[in-house]
Design an enzyme around this catalytic site. Structure first.
Site, short mmCIF file in Angstrom:
data_model
loop_
_atom_site.label_atom_id
_atom_site.label_comp_id
_atom_site.label_asym_id
_atom_site.label_seq_id
_atom_site.Cartn_x
_atom_site.Cartn_y
_atom_site.Cartn_z
N SER A 87 0.80 -1.22 0.00
CA SER A 87 0.00 0.00 0.00
C SER A 87 0.84 1.27 0.00
CB SER A 87 -0.93 0.00 1.21
OG SER A 87 -0.19 0.18 2.39
N LYS A 127 0.99 4.29 6.76
CA LYS A 127 0.27 5.20 5.86
C LYS A 127 0.90 6.59 5.93
CE LYS A 127 -2.71 1.93 5.15
NZ LYS A 127 -2.62 1.16 3.90
#
Lengths: 224, 312
Positions: A87, A127
């Site tokens: 991700s 993230k």
């Protein structure tokens, strides 16, 4: 707290035997006690007997203290966390080991952070912080642009142009509440992040720390 | 402390009081300082601040006790065997024996529980790997290693109790403490591994501190038999082991972990019970052939806070 106490007898050169022997002399014990020479030979024998165990013990003790210190440092100050998943490509690759700074960290826009959102999974996520408390986030999938407080972000770190995720648009127009952050992965088309309703806005207390650098593998070494 | 009475009562009373206070505050914190279904900490919660203060006060109070602990260094002629090797000799002392053996059997009781947990996780890990669904996490190996090391700790504590209660001709009062110290290393690694992804420090820091305190206490305990005695630090670490273990127990850990905490807590209490006595009144047992002709009574020298033992 206290100085080390050696229970082996001192060598002849050791000055500490002097006061004890002198005190015994003062007490009139010199006739019954062994001479200094006798003690010296006993001293050498004792030191030989204890040297192996003593050295071994010192090594074990050093290892134990180092282990304890490392665990404390890697609990309160920094952590090594391994990236799992794609991700954050191309910034981070699957399997990269990152150094994460934890001590006194407050999330800021643009930081790469490690967090654990227990409503989604017990393992940690990596993230990028898109917006912090009070900021407005708007995502335009037509142009692939993210707006924070009405200003388009220049995102040279994302892997490819953003498309509508397979779970729908999710949270794409939101104002970040107090004590929370909005995060997204750099690989926007393969990232479960704040857009995904099961993850949503992240409480800053769920943040473990800020990824500072990739430390392993060495070809990927870089500051974040 | 100046009147030659053993300080072990001071140590026990203060340690138990501080431990009870810290455990009570920890329970208060558990009830009031976390919110939501995932237990995120309330910022600036009173109970959390008080708990930190209590732990700091406990460390300071025990450090003061340790600094004031008298250490007697008798004349060479009154020492049989090695001075510090005999620091945990407790001939006929049932309390010491009971506490150490209780700790030993608690450690033994933890073995099947920890091993079972580790084995279950290992099976789940193998299944996930076979199905290619493994996403990281605890694979149970460290749990099984901790179980095996807990078995070694049991043997070490059993031998410490025996050596203390019926010392042989040559002291090995602390050597066996190296085994539970090694067990502490494995336990610490397993504990750290399990909490690596936990953002709430309070979930695991009490347990980490307890394991570290116990591990260091056993290491210093073993040092008594390896010519590297630090008796005051050993006492301080024993006190902190009890305090931190009780705080960790108040956090309601799983049964295997709780048994290990009880085990090290009992051993630490045994050290606090016996070590101050032996520091003030060194035992006179050991190899007869090492005896130097006796000296008259009343020639004992006291070296409070001045420690360089030179006796054989």
């Amino acid at each position: 707290m206290d100085e080390q106490l050696r229970d082996s007898q001192p060598t002849p050169e050791t000055p500490d035997a002097g006061p004890v022997l002198d005190q015994m002399d003062d007490l009139g014990l010199t006739e019954t006690a062994p001479t200094r020479d006798t003690r010296t030979s006993a001293s050498s024998r004792t030191q030989k007997d204890t040297s192996l165990g003593y050295e071994l013990y010192l090594n074990v003790r050093t290892l134990v203290f180092v282990l304890a210190a490392l665990i404390l440092v890697f609990t309160f100050v920094v952590r090594i966390i391994v990236v799992s998943g794609s991700s954050m490509e191309n910034t981070l690759q699957n399997g990269d080991s990152m150094l994460v700074w934890c001590l006194g960290y407050e999330p800021k826009q643009g930081d790469v952070v490690v967090l654990t959102q227990r409503s989604y999974q017990n393992d940690s996520l990596v993230k990028r912080v898109i917006a912090t408390e009070g900021q407005r986030v708007d995502i335009d999938y037509d142009t692939g642009t993210v707006y924070v407080d009405g200003v388009a972000l220049e995102e040279d770190y994302i892997k490819e142009t953003m498309r509508v995720p397979n779970y729908g648009e999710g949270l794409n127009h939101v104002t970040v509440p107090e004590g929370c952050i909005f995060v997204m992965g750099d690989n926007r088309n393969d990232s479960a992040d704040s857009r995904y309703p099961n993850i949503g806005i992240i409480d800053t207390r769920s943040v473990i720390g800020r990824a500072v650098m990739v430390v392993f593998p060495f070809p990927d070494f870089n500051l974040l | 402390m100046k009147n030659r009475r053993p300080c072990n009562v001071f140590w026990l009373v203060w340690t138990l009081l501080l431990a009870a206070a810290a455990a009570g505050v920890r329970m208060w914190q558990k009830a009031t300082a976390f919110e939501g279904s995932y237990g995120l900490p309330v910022r600036g919660a009173t109970a959390s601040v008080v708990l930190v203060c209590v732990l700091v006060i406990a460390g300071a109070a025990l450090a003061i006790l340790a600094a004031r602990q008298p250490v007697t260094t008798p004349p060479r002629s009154q020492i049989r065997g090695r001075r510090w090797d005999m620091s945990f000799f407790a001939t006929g002392d049932v309390v010491f024996l009971a506490l150490v053996w209780f700790g030993a059997f608690c450690s033994l009781a933890a073995v099947p529980l920890l091993f079972g947990q580790g084995r279950e996780l290992w099976k789940a890990y193998q299944l996930a790997v076979a199905m290619k669904t493994w996403q990281g996490g605890d694979n149970g190996v460290l749990g099984m290693v901790t179980a095996v090391l807990a078995l070694l700790a049991f043997l070490g504590l059993l031998q410490i109790g025996r050596d203390g209660f019926r010392p042989g001709r040559r002291g090995k009062g602390g050597f066996w403490a190296a085994l539970p110290a090694c067990a502490g290393c494995g336990w610490l690694l397993g504990t750290y591994r399990n909490c690596a992804a936990d953002p709430v420090l309070w979930d695991y820091v009490p347990l980490l501190l307890a394991v570290i305190a116990g591990m260091l206490m056993y290491t210093d305990w073993a040092g008594m038999s390896c010519a590297a005695a630090r008796p005051r630090r050993t006492l301080w670490l024993a006190g902190m082991t009890v305090v931190c273990s009780w705080v960790a127990l108040a956090s309601r850990p799983d049964t295997g972990t709780a048994l290990l905490l009880i085990s090290q807590s009992a051993s630490a209490l045994a050290a606090l019970w016996r070590l101050p006595i032996n520091l003030q009144h060194p035992p006179k047992v050991g190899s007869e052939d090492k005896l130097i002709p006796a000296v008259p009574q009343g020639t004992e020298m006291t070296t409070e806070n001045k420690e360089e033992d030179t006796h054989e």
